[in-house]
Scaffold this motif. Structure first.
Motif, PDB file in Angstrom:
ATOM      1  N   THR A 109       0.970  -1.149  -0.044  1.00  0.00           N
ATOM      2  CA  THR A 109       0.075  -0.007  -0.065  1.00  0.00           C
ATOM      3  C   THR A 109       1.013   1.257   0.131  1.00  0.00           C
ATOM      4  OG1 THR A 109       0.033  -0.100   2.380  1.00  0.00           O
ATOM      5  CG2 THR A 109      -1.851  -1.135   1.135  1.00  0.00           C
ATOM      6  N   VAL A 110       0.496   2.323  -0.489  1.00  0.00           N
ATOM      7  CA  VAL A 110       1.049   3.593  -0.557  1.00  0.00           C
ATOM      8  C   VAL A 110       0.170   4.684  -0.343  1.00  0.00           C
ATOM      9  CG1 VAL A 110       2.390   5.035  -2.235  1.00  0.00           C
ATOM     10  CG2 VAL A 110       2.260   2.653  -2.758  1.00  0.00           C
ATOM     11  N   GLU A 111       0.709   5.480   0.596  1.00  0.00           N
ATOM     12  CA  GLU A 111       0.124   6.609   1.198  1.00  0.00           C
ATOM     13  C   GLU A 111       0.754   7.956   1.051  1.00  0.00           C
ATOM     14  OE1 GLU A 111      -0.482   6.162   5.921  1.00  0.00           O
ATOM     15  OE2 GLU A 111      -0.447   4.256   4.786  1.00  0.00           O
ATOM     16  N   PRO A 112      -0.068   9.087   0.827  1.00  0.00           N
ATOM     17  CA  PRO A 112       0.704  10.330   0.875  1.00  0.00           C
ATOM     18  C   PRO A 112       1.091  10.603   2.240  1.00  0.00           C
ATOM     19  CG  PRO A 112      -1.615  10.845   0.273  1.00  0.00           C
ATOM     20  CD  PRO A 112      -1.214   9.168   0.493  1.00  0.00           C
ATOM     21  N   THR A 113       2.093  11.434   2.284  1.00  0.00           N
ATOM     22  CA  THR A 113       2.815  12.004   3.616  1.00  0.00           C
ATOM     23  C   THR A 113       3.473  13.433   3.464  1.00  0.00           C
ATOM     24  OG1 THR A 113       3.860  11.261   5.600  1.00  0.00           O
ATOM     25  CG2 THR A 113       4.914  10.569   3.572  1.00  0.00           C
ATOM     26  N   GLU A 114       3.948  14.037   4.425  1.00  0.00           N
ATOM     27  CA  GLU A 114       4.751  15.101   4.263  1.00  0.00           C
ATOM     28  C   GLU A 114       6.393  14.754   4.904  1.00  0.00           C
ATOM     29  OE1 GLU A 114       4.704  18.210   3.417  1.00  0.00           O
ATOM     30  OE2 GLU A 114       2.521  17.984   2.800  1.00  0.00           O
ATOM     31  N   VAL A 115       7.370  14.561   3.944  1.00  0.00           N
ATOM     32  CA  VAL A 115       8.649  14.322   4.405  1.00  0.00           C
ATOM     33  C   VAL A 115       9.582  15.337   3.932  1.00  0.00           C
ATOM     34  CG1 VAL A 115       8.776  13.007   2.067  1.00  0.00           C
ATOM     35  CG2 VAL A 115      10.252  12.382   4.014  1.00  0.00           C
ATOM     36  N   ARG A 150       3.895   0.753   2.655  1.00  0.00           N
ATOM     37  CA  ARG A 150       3.722  -0.263   3.747  1.00  0.00           C
ATOM     38  C   ARG A 150       3.711  -1.688   2.847  1.00  0.00           C
ATOM     39  NH1 ARG A 150       2.931   1.690   8.488  1.00  0.00           N
ATOM     40  NH2 ARG A 150       2.240   4.081   8.722  1.00  0.00           N
ATOM     41  N   LEU A 151       4.239  -2.791   3.374  1.00  0.00           N
ATOM     42  CA  LEU A 151       4.028  -4.117   2.978  1.00  0.00           C
ATOM     43  C   LEU A 151       3.446  -4.994   3.935  1.00  0.00           C
ATOM     44  CD1 LEU A 151       4.953  -6.044   0.640  1.00  0.00           C
ATOM     45  CD2 LEU A 151       7.192  -6.558   1.531  1.00  0.00           C
ATOM     46  N   ASN A 152       2.265  -5.349   3.431  1.00  0.00           N
ATOM     47  CA  ASN A 152       1.516  -6.239   4.463  1.00  0.00           C
ATOM     48  C   ASN A 152       1.421  -5.493   6.020  1.00  0.00           C
ATOM     49  OD1 ASN A 152       1.484  -8.570   2.917  1.00  0.00           O
ATOM     50  ND2 ASN A 152       3.624  -9.102   3.528  1.00  0.00           N
ATOM     51  N   GLY A 153       1.156  -4.206   5.695  1.00  0.00           N
ATOM     52  CA  GLY A 153       0.875  -3.337   6.967  1.00  0.00           C
ATOM     53  C   GLY A 153       2.221  -2.921   7.557  1.00  0.00           C
ATOM     54  N   ASP A 154       3.392  -3.331   7.213  1.00  0.00           N
ATOM     55  CA  ASP A 154       4.562  -2.846   8.039  1.00  0.00           C
ATOM     56  C   ASP A 154       5.315  -1.965   7.064  1.00  0.00           C
ATOM     57  OD1 ASP A 154       4.263  -4.551  10.176  1.00  0.00           O
ATOM     58  OD2 ASP A 154       5.186  -6.301   8.848  1.00  0.00           O
ATOM     59  N   LEU A 155       6.057  -0.819   7.690  1.00  0.00           N
ATOM     60  CA  LEU A 155       6.603   0.217   6.946  1.00  0.00           C
ATOM     61  C   LEU A 155       7.771  -0.385   6.154  1.00  0.00           C
ATOM     62  CD1 LEU A 155       6.969   3.154   6.340  1.00  0.00           C
ATOM     63  CD2 LEU A 155       8.503   3.397   8.341  1.00  0.00           C
ATOM     64  N   ASP A 156       7.952  -0.383   4.630  1.00  0.00           N
ATOM     65  CA  ASP A 156       8.714  -0.545   3.959  1.00  0.00           C
ATOM     66  C   ASP A 156       9.842   0.404   3.644  1.00  0.00           C
ATOM     67  OD1 ASP A 156       9.779  -3.145   2.133  1.00  0.00           O
ATOM     68  OD2 ASP A 156       9.717  -1.388   0.829  1.00  0.00           O
ATOM     69  N   GLY A 157       9.275   1.751   3.349  1.00  0.00           N
ATOM     70  CA  GLY A 157      10.161   2.614   2.823  1.00  0.00           C
ATOM     71  C   GLY A 157       9.452   3.986   2.768  1.00  0.00           C
ATOM     72  N   PRO A 196      16.140   0.345   7.342  1.00  0.00           N
ATOM     73  CA  PRO A 196      15.214   0.407   8.597  1.00  0.00           C
ATOM     74  C   PRO A 196      15.902   1.584   9.638  1.00  0.00           C
ATOM     75  CG  PRO A 196      16.061  -1.570   8.496  1.00  0.00           C
ATOM     76  CD  PRO A 196      16.333  -1.021   7.146  1.00  0.00           C
ATOM     77  N   GLU A 197      17.182   1.326   9.555  1.00  0.00           N
ATOM     78  CA  GLU A 197      17.811   2.420  10.562  1.00  0.00           C
ATOM     79  C   GLU A 197      17.579   3.884  10.294  1.00  0.00           C
ATOM     80  OE1 GLU A 197      21.993   1.163  10.355  1.00  0.00           O
ATOM     81  OE2 GLU A 197      21.610  -0.784  11.482  1.00  0.00           O
ATOM     82  N   LYS A 198      17.131   4.380   9.244  1.00  0.00           N
ATOM     83  CA  LYS A 198      17.002   5.575   8.687  1.00  0.00           C
ATOM     84  C   LYS A 198      15.318   5.997   8.764  1.00  0.00           C
ATOM     85  CE  LYS A 198      20.752   6.472   5.909  1.00  0.00           C
ATOM     86  NZ  LYS A 198      21.369   6.947   4.582  1.00  0.00           N
ATOM     87  N   LEU A 199      14.676   4.928   9.420  1.00  0.00           N
ATOM     88  CA  LEU A 199      13.197   5.383   9.373  1.00  0.00           C
ATOM     89  C   LEU A 199      12.680   5.530  10.548  1.00  0.00           C
ATOM     90  CD1 LEU A 199      12.221   2.530   6.550  1.00  0.00           C
ATOM     91  CD2 LEU A 199      12.415   4.763   6.277  1.00  0.00           C
ATOM     92  N   SER A 200      13.316   5.775  11.491  1.00  0.00           N
ATOM     93  CA  SER A 200      12.837   6.178  12.833  1.00  0.00           C
ATOM     94  C   SER A 200      11.982   7.335  13.096  1.00  0.00           C
ATOM     95  CB  SER A 200      13.929   5.899  14.125  1.00  0.00           C
ATOM     96  OG  SER A 200      14.849   6.871  13.857  1.00  0.00           O
TER      97      SER A 200
END
Length: 309
Positions: free
Chosen positions: A252-258, A267-274, A294-298
């Motif tokens: 799944t892909v959803e908009p955000t502010e980065v 998200r892949l199966n509900g878990d953050l992928d990137g 994943p070390e950069k996604l906190s």
């Protein structure tokens, strides 16, 4: 500085804060923004703030004329020290290195200068500067610090700082997006990109991608990502659609502010992928930056406050 560190100001017993703590807390968001723009890493920026705090509490405030400027100077020096050690880490990094993305609040996006200065596109341009050039450019062009104050921070003469800034600005201007693109235009391009991905429409992707688009993936050797940038709309389209066809489960892909700009959270199966950030020139996507490490996604679960003031 990490939130759990016992020395962090603001975590002591209730009561009036001492002047050193009060000043540091007041300018903390500014100092974090300075360190982050110099380093491209929130984790390293937090460490720099801890080092700044430890030096600040040893300062005789009676001798400090401008406390904000003094704190910026300490932060700059600590950031320069860390930039030099980060250089060795980046040389050993597996695949391309991208800045650590930050989930940001709407007020960051509304501040056009701030949003551009922390955009993934500009942060990557800053990576091509030397440590001193980057410090001078960030302090002068982003935070409008005077040449004398920058000279004190980087241990150079003011005339040398002027020359360094001129050189750095010319270098950055040659590489930054040609034209400022509004959040609305970026969001529209991302919506078209997202729709093409979700429908598996190659023509839809080709319509939104510039012919010379560059895709940069950062897996850090932990998650799979291309080990070098992928160039060209045809190659990028094939890579995305080929990758999607091999996905096991629900993507799944959803908009955000980065980083003050529209981006996509994957998200892949509900878990953050990137996190996917983009660079636009006119209305076409010229840069795609996908952080999977994943070390950069906190920093994308809660908003990070940033400020130029």
């Amino acid at each position: 500085m990490t939130d759990h560190h016992p020395a962090e100001p603001g975590t002591t017993a209730p009561g009036p804060a001492d002047p050193a703590t009060e000043t540091f807390v007041r300018h903390r968001n500014l100092l974090f923004t300075v360190a982050y723009e110099m380093l491209g890493s929130a984790a390293d920026a937090e460490d720099v703030l801890q080092e700044t705090w430890l030096r600040w509490i040893g300062v005789d405030l009676e001798q400090v004329r401008d406390r904000r400027a003094y704190l910026v100077r300490i932060t700059t020096r600590q950031s320069l020290n860390r930039l030099r050690t980060m250089k060795r880490r980046k040389e050993a990094y597996v695949g391309p290195w991208l800045p650590e993305p930050l989930l940001t609040s709407p007020d960051v996006a509304e501040d056009v200068e701030l949003a551009e200065s922390v955009s993934m596109a500009l942060m990557l341009v800053l990576e091509t500067l030397s440590p001193t050039e980057r410090a001078v450019f960030v302090l002068r062009e982003v935070f409008d610090v005077g040449y004398d104050e920058i000279a004190a921070a980087v241990d150079k003469r003011p005339d040398a700082v002027r020359q360094i800034n001129h050189r750095a600005r010319r270098h950055v201007d040659a590489r930054r997006p040609r034209r400022q693109v509004s959040s609305r235009q970026t969001r529209a391009a991302l919506e078209a990109f997202q729709h093409a991905l979700e429908t598996g429409d190659p023509q839809g992707l080709l319509d939104v991608l510039a012919p010379d688009v560059v895709l940069v993936g950062d897996g850090g050797g932990i998650k799979q990502a291309a080990l070098r940038p992928v160039v060209g709309a045809d190659k990028v389209t094939r890579l995305f659609l080929g990758g999607l066809s091999r996905v096991v489960g629900s993507l799944t892909v959803e908009p955000t502010e980065v980083n003050g700009n529209p981006g996509l959270l994957v998200r892949l199966n509900g878990d953050l992928d990137g996190i996917l950030a983009v660079r636009l020139d006119d209305t076409r996507v010229t840069g795609l930056y996908y952080v999977r490490n994943p070390e950069k996604l906190s920093r994308i679960t809660t908003e990070t406050p940033l400020t130029l003031h």
